[in-house]
Design a protein around this motif. Structure first.
Motif, PDB file in Angstrom:
ATOM      1  N   GLU A 368       0.504  -1.188   0.308  1.00  0.00           N
ATOM      2  CA  GLU A 368      -0.421   0.246  -0.141  1.00  0.00           C
ATOM      3  C   GLU A 368       0.892   1.321  -0.106  1.00  0.00           C
ATOM      4  OE1 GLU A 368      -3.309  -0.320  -0.862  1.00  0.00           O
ATOM      5  OE2 GLU A 368      -3.705  -2.498  -0.239  1.00  0.00           O
ATOM      6  N   THR A 369       1.955   1.048   0.824  1.00  0.00           N
ATOM      7  CA  THR A 369       3.074   2.217   0.805  1.00  0.00           C
ATOM      8  C   THR A 369       4.600   2.044  -0.039  1.00  0.00           C
ATOM      9  OG1 THR A 369       3.314   2.108   2.604  1.00  0.00           O
ATOM     10  CG2 THR A 369       2.138   3.026   2.778  1.00  0.00           C
ATOM     11  N   LEU A 370       5.037   2.907  -0.364  1.00  0.00           N
ATOM     12  CA  LEU A 370       5.988   2.938  -1.039  1.00  0.00           C
ATOM     13  C   LEU A 370       7.298   2.015   0.269  1.00  0.00           C
ATOM     14  CD1 LEU A 370       8.511   4.181  -3.496  1.00  0.00           C
ATOM     15  CD2 LEU A 370       8.337   6.385  -2.472  1.00  0.00           C
ATOM     16  N   GLU A 371       6.971   2.807   1.194  1.00  0.00           N
ATOM     17  CA  GLU A 371       8.186   2.186   2.253  1.00  0.00           C
ATOM     18  C   GLU A 371       8.306   0.556   2.617  1.00  0.00           C
ATOM     19  OE1 GLU A 371       6.346   4.936   3.086  1.00  0.00           O
ATOM     20  OE2 GLU A 371       7.603   6.310   2.359  1.00  0.00           O
ATOM     21  N   GLU A 372       7.032   0.312   2.364  1.00  0.00           N
ATOM     22  CA  GLU A 372       6.110  -0.937   2.407  1.00  0.00           C
ATOM     23  C   GLU A 372       6.767  -2.222   1.138  1.00  0.00           C
ATOM     24  OE1 GLU A 372       1.621  -1.982   3.061  1.00  0.00           O
ATOM     25  OE2 GLU A 372       2.094  -3.551   2.429  1.00  0.00           O
ATOM     26  N   ALA A 373       7.155  -1.708   0.042  1.00  0.00           N
ATOM     27  CA  ALA A 373       7.012  -2.231  -1.307  1.00  0.00           C
ATOM     28  C   ALA A 373       8.986  -2.380  -0.879  1.00  0.00           C
ATOM     29  CB  ALA A 373       6.801  -1.310  -1.857  1.00  0.00           C
ATOM     30  N   THR A 384       7.131   3.138 -13.262  1.00  0.00           N
ATOM     31  CA  THR A 384       6.798   4.166 -13.784  1.00  0.00           C
ATOM     32  C   THR A 384       6.807   5.386 -13.196  1.00  0.00           C
ATOM     33  OG1 THR A 384       4.629   3.282 -13.754  1.00  0.00           O
ATOM     34  CG2 THR A 384       4.382   4.975 -14.080  1.00  0.00           C
ATOM     35  N   GLU A 385       7.246   6.360 -14.359  1.00  0.00           N
ATOM     36  CA  GLU A 385       7.406   7.934 -13.466  1.00  0.00           C
ATOM     37  C   GLU A 385       6.032   8.239 -12.621  1.00  0.00           C
ATOM     38  OE1 GLU A 385       6.898   7.485 -16.737  1.00  0.00           O
ATOM     39  OE2 GLU A 385       6.852   8.993 -17.459  1.00  0.00           O
ATOM     40  N   TRP A 386       5.772   8.317 -11.786  1.00  0.00           N
ATOM     41  CA  TRP A 386       4.956   8.949 -10.692  1.00  0.00           C
ATOM     42  C   TRP A 386       5.497   9.843  -9.837  1.00  0.00           C
ATOM     43  CZ3 TRP A 386      -0.077   8.776  -9.990  1.00  0.00           C
ATOM     44  CH2 TRP A 386      -1.554   7.992 -10.960  1.00  0.00           C
ATOM     45  N   PRO A 387       5.197  11.416 -10.174  1.00  0.00           N
ATOM     46  CA  PRO A 387       5.846  11.989  -8.894  1.00  0.00           C
ATOM     47  C   PRO A 387       6.491  11.730  -7.578  1.00  0.00           C
ATOM     48  CG  PRO A 387       4.210  12.839 -10.168  1.00  0.00           C
ATOM     49  CD  PRO A 387       3.987  11.752 -10.597  1.00  0.00           C
ATOM     50  N   GLN A 388       5.660  10.831  -6.857  1.00  0.00           N
ATOM     51  CA  GLN A 388       5.883  10.467  -6.175  1.00  0.00           C
ATOM     52  C   GLN A 388       7.047   9.760  -5.939  1.00  0.00           C
ATOM     53  OE1 GLN A 388       2.922  10.092  -7.138  1.00  0.00           O
ATOM     54  NE2 GLN A 388       0.740  10.855  -5.697  1.00  0.00           N
ATOM     55  N   PHE A 389       7.281   8.929  -6.750  1.00  0.00           N
ATOM     56  CA  PHE A 389       8.557   7.722  -7.255  1.00  0.00           C
ATOM     57  C   PHE A 389      10.026   8.891  -7.271  1.00  0.00           C
ATOM     58  CE2 PHE A 389       5.740   4.675  -8.430  1.00  0.00           C
ATOM     59  CZ  PHE A 389       5.527   4.456  -7.561  1.00  0.00           C
ATOM     60  N   ALA A 390       9.246   9.329  -7.930  1.00  0.00           N
ATOM     61  CA  ALA A 390      10.328  10.953  -8.375  1.00  0.00           C
ATOM     62  C   ALA A 390      11.144  11.340  -7.418  1.00  0.00           C
ATOM     63  CB  ALA A 390       9.691  11.655  -9.916  1.00  0.00           C
ATOM     64  N   LYS A 391      10.224  12.179  -6.825  1.00  0.00           N
ATOM     65  CA  LYS A 391       9.933  13.389  -5.223  1.00  0.00           C
ATOM     66  C   LYS A 391      11.004  12.123  -4.447  1.00  0.00           C
ATOM     67  CE  LYS A 391       6.980  16.275  -6.822  1.00  0.00           C
ATOM     68  NZ  LYS A 391       6.174  16.056  -6.448  1.00  0.00           N
ATOM     69  N   ASP A 393      12.049  10.356  -0.733  1.00  0.00           N
ATOM     70  CA  ASP A 393      13.498  10.564  -0.340  1.00  0.00           C
ATOM     71  C   ASP A 393      14.140   9.391   0.236  1.00  0.00           C
ATOM     72  OD1 ASP A 393      15.169  10.979   2.159  1.00  0.00           O
ATOM     73  OD2 ASP A 393      12.740  11.544   3.497  1.00  0.00           O
ATOM     74  N   TRP A 394      15.453   8.569  -0.319  1.00  0.00           N
ATOM     75  CA  TRP A 394      16.246   7.810  -0.172  1.00  0.00           C
ATOM     76  C   TRP A 394      16.401   8.018   0.843  1.00  0.00           C
ATOM     77  CZ3 TRP A 394      14.659   3.930  -2.884  1.00  0.00           C
ATOM     78  CH2 TRP A 394      14.153   4.488  -4.232  1.00  0.00           C
ATOM     79  N   GLU A 417      22.453  10.906  -8.513  1.00  0.00           N
ATOM     80  CA  GLU A 417      23.926  11.180  -7.374  1.00  0.00           C
ATOM     81  C   GLU A 417      23.140  11.370  -5.693  1.00  0.00           C
ATOM     82  OE1 GLU A 417      26.137  10.703  -7.905  1.00  0.00           O
ATOM     83  OE2 GLU A 417      26.025  11.424  -9.761  1.00  0.00           O
ATOM     84  N   ALA A 418      21.096  11.582  -5.995  1.00  0.00           N
ATOM     85  CA  ALA A 418      20.835  11.698  -4.969  1.00  0.00           C
ATOM     86  C   ALA A 418      20.269  10.287  -3.820  1.00  0.00           C
ATOM     87  CB  ALA A 418      19.318  12.040  -4.748  1.00  0.00           C
ATOM     88  N   VAL A 419      20.171   8.988  -5.151  1.00  0.00           N
ATOM     89  CA  VAL A 419      20.349   7.580  -4.853  1.00  0.00           C
ATOM     90  C   VAL A 419      21.302   6.811  -4.135  1.00  0.00           C
ATOM     91  CG1 VAL A 419      19.534   5.258  -5.548  1.00  0.00           C
ATOM     92  CG2 VAL A 419      18.375   7.408  -6.747  1.00  0.00           C
ATOM     93  N   ARG A 420      22.210   7.561  -4.972  1.00  0.00           N
ATOM     94  CA  ARG A 420      23.915   6.714  -5.052  1.00  0.00           C
ATOM     95  C   ARG A 420      24.332   7.667  -3.270  1.00  0.00           C
ATOM     96  NH1 ARG A 420      25.467   8.123 -10.732  1.00  0.00           N
ATOM     97  NH2 ARG A 420      24.578   5.658 -11.150  1.00  0.00           N
ATOM     98  N   ALA A 421      24.048   8.895  -3.118  1.00  0.00           N
ATOM     99  CA  ALA A 421      24.933   9.376  -1.747  1.00  0.00           C
ATOM    100  C   ALA A 421      24.518   8.291  -0.890  1.00  0.00           C
ATOM    101  CB  ALA A 421      24.049  10.493  -1.773  1.00  0.00           C
ATOM    102  N   GLU A 422      23.118   7.578  -0.811  1.00  0.00           N
ATOM    103  CA  GLU A 422      22.763   6.485  -0.475  1.00  0.00           C
ATOM    104  C   GLU A 422      22.998   5.544   0.004  1.00  0.00           C
ATOM    105  OE1 GLU A 422      21.076   8.518   2.573  1.00  0.00           O
ATOM    106  OE2 GLU A 422      20.870  10.189   1.584  1.00  0.00           O
ATOM    107  N   GLY A 423      24.451   4.987  -0.906  1.00  0.00           N
ATOM    108  CA  GLY A 423      25.050   3.900  -0.527  1.00  0.00           C
ATOM    109  C   GLY A 423      24.017   2.985  -1.549  1.00  0.00           C
ATOM    110  N   LEU A 424      23.578   3.002  -2.524  1.00  0.00           N
ATOM    111  CA  LEU A 424      22.505   2.491  -3.058  1.00  0.00           C
ATOM    112  C   LEU A 424      22.795   2.346  -4.693  1.00  0.00           C
ATOM    113  CD1 LEU A 424      18.888   3.373  -2.489  1.00  0.00           C
ATOM    114  CD2 LEU A 424      19.842   1.343  -1.787  1.00  0.00           C
ATOM    115  N   ILE A 425      22.943   1.218  -5.049  1.00  0.00           N
ATOM    116  CA  ILE A 425      23.287   1.262  -6.735  1.00  0.00           C
ATOM    117  C   ILE A 425      22.239   1.887  -7.478  1.00  0.00           C
ATOM    118  CG2 ILE A 425      24.407  -0.198  -8.589  1.00  0.00           C
ATOM    119  CD1 ILE A 425      24.865  -2.135  -6.300  1.00  0.00           C
TER     120      ILE A 425
END
Ligand code: UGA
Length: 432
Positions: A368-373, A384-391, A393-394, A417-425
């Motif tokens: 039901e939520t991004l966090e849960e997913a 899908t480029e929903w704004p909720q995903f584009a914005k 908070d990684w 860069e915002a994704v990589r900065a959190e140690g994600l690939i």
């Protein structure tokens, strides 16, 4: 024009938008559909799917008394004002793909048979359904014998922006006999758009050629994206600069996991089929379809390359609808990607702000939520480029994922860069 009497067959996207907008323009619109559950919802002013501004447009039509609904078999389906000279019937029923890839015309033919038998002389039948070039001419000849006119009027509405597109279209295409065409043109007096007048078959081909060209642009930029990955270039920069040439244009130049939805896949297949059966091998279109099928495999291939086997891996698929601002999941890349992931043994969590897939598999869960997913996920695929995903908070999401989890940005909508900065690939499509 004075207000006209209009019947619309089919309360899908096209029929509902057509009916609601024509009622708003002051015409009396009777919308017919065979689905009684849909009719009940519509009578209460509820659209059976999510489309921005549609509920409000429906409500204004219903409130004014100019928009009514009925089943074609019910008595009230016949217009009370049989004698009116200004009668129009829109055909907006579905033309799904047959297993061979051709357009299934049975619903269109049913409506045409009914109209041939019952419509009053002087009526103009207007086809909005997407029918293969060559379909309308023989229908028009049949109807003409009963004094009924026929005009092909393809639609160019995008889901998620359909009401806006109705009023701000680049062109209105009307194919048919000039007298019928002019009567239909008068219905659109309040829309400021050029009208292209042509023959029925040309109008039908405009629709397929438009969708096939847009699909070609997408597959073209996706081919350039593959080259960017090999060469270490960034397709988002390349596409932007190429699109700044006004002869090319920036629209439909977003590389990603390919086009989906109820139109492009179906219409490209139908045009290819039509070309083949008429003796023309449309090489370019075949390649467009092939490239699009390949794009959907990219996230699964990338995860397998990085993780080895996907057996037991937890993968979040973000975005189930075929594009943002709709709940439509027909031919959505996500549906196919999830099927592939499950076949590889992954455990999949799907999430979408409004869309939902009914997947009957013990290893699939709707989150039901991004966090849960993404919680506990080894990888997340943005489909899908929903704004909720584009914005998203990684900084908050990364800690709930596994260490060095992969984020596959299938729509190039995240900030790498915002994704990589959190140690994600971070992996994109054609971003080097
Ligand atoms: C499309 C056409 O844009 C409409 O003009 C047409 O009326 C409609 O089909 C139809 O035939 O009824 P739609 O299917 O609603 O409209 O969606 P689009 O916004 O065109 O997007 C189609 C697909 O292409 C989506 O999956 C989208 O993600 C993808 N796409 C679009 C890309 O991958 N890259 C792009 O640059 C643009």
């Amino acid at each position: 024009m004075e207000s006209a009497n209009i019947t619309v067959y089919g309360a899908g996207y096209v029929g509902l938008v057509t009916g609601a907008c024509l009622a708003k323009s002051g015409h009396r619109v009777h919308l017919l559909d065979v689905d009684r559950a849909k009719l009940a919802a519509l009578a209460e002013g509820r659209a059976p799917f999510f489309e921005p501004d549609l509920d409000a447009t429906l409500a204004s039509g219903i409130g004014s008394g100019r928009l009514t609904f009925a089943h074609p078999d019910d008595a009230e389906a016949s217009d009370p004002d049989e004698t009116a000279a200004d009668r129009f019937v829109y055909v907006a029923v579905g033309t799904p793909s047959t297993p061979a890839g051709f357009a299934d015309l049975r619903y269109v033919r049913d409506v045409m048979d009914r109209l041939e038998a019952t419509a009053a002389a002087g009526t103009v039948v207007i086809t909005k359904s997407t029918v293969p070039p060559g379909t309308g001419e023989p229908l028009a000849a049949r109807l003409a014998k009963r004094g009924i006119g026929y005009v092909s009027n393809p639609e160019f509405l995008r889901e998620g922006n359909a009401i806006g597109d109705w009023y701000h279209t680049d062109r209105i295409v009307l194919g048919g006999e000039p007298t019928h065409v002019e009567r239909v043109a008068a219905l659109y007096a309040d829309i400021d758009a050029p009208i292209v007048r042509c023959g029925i078959t040309s109008a039908e081909l405009v629709k397929y050629a438009s969708n096939a060209f847009l699909a070609t642009k997408i597959s073209f930029i996706n081919e350039i994206a593959s080259l960017c990955d090999v060469m270490g270039a960034d397709v988002t920069r390349v596409a932007r600069a190429v699109g700044m040439d006004r002869r090319i244009g920036e629209a439909f130049m977003h590389a990603g996991i390919g086009y989906g939805g109820s139109c492009f896949p179906k219409d490209t297949r139908a045009l290819d089929f039509l070309s083949t059966v008429n003796g023309h091998d449309f090489h370019l279109l075949k390649a467009v379809i092939e490239v699009n099928a390949r794009q959907r495999l990219l996230p699964v291939m990338a995860l397998k390359r990085r993780l080895g086997s996907l057996e037991g891996s937890v993968v979040a698929v973000l975005g189930l609808a075929f594009k943002p601002d709709t709940d439509d999941t027909r031919e959505s890349p996500a549906a196919e990607i999830i099927g592939l992931l499950l076949a590889e043994g992954a455990r999949v969590r799907g999430h979408d702000p409004v869309g939902r897939l009914s997947i009957d598999d013990p290893h699939y869960v709707h989150a039901e939520t991004l966090e849960e997913a993404v919680s506990g996920a080894d990888a997340a695929i943005v489909a899908t480029e929903w704004p909720q995903f584009a914005k998203a908070d990684w900084t908050a999401l990364a800690p709930v994922m596994t260490q060095s989890a992969i984020v596959f940005d299938g729509r190039n909508c995240l900030d790498p860069e915002a994704v990589r900065a959190e140690g994600l690939i971070y992996l994109g499509v054609g971003r080097g």
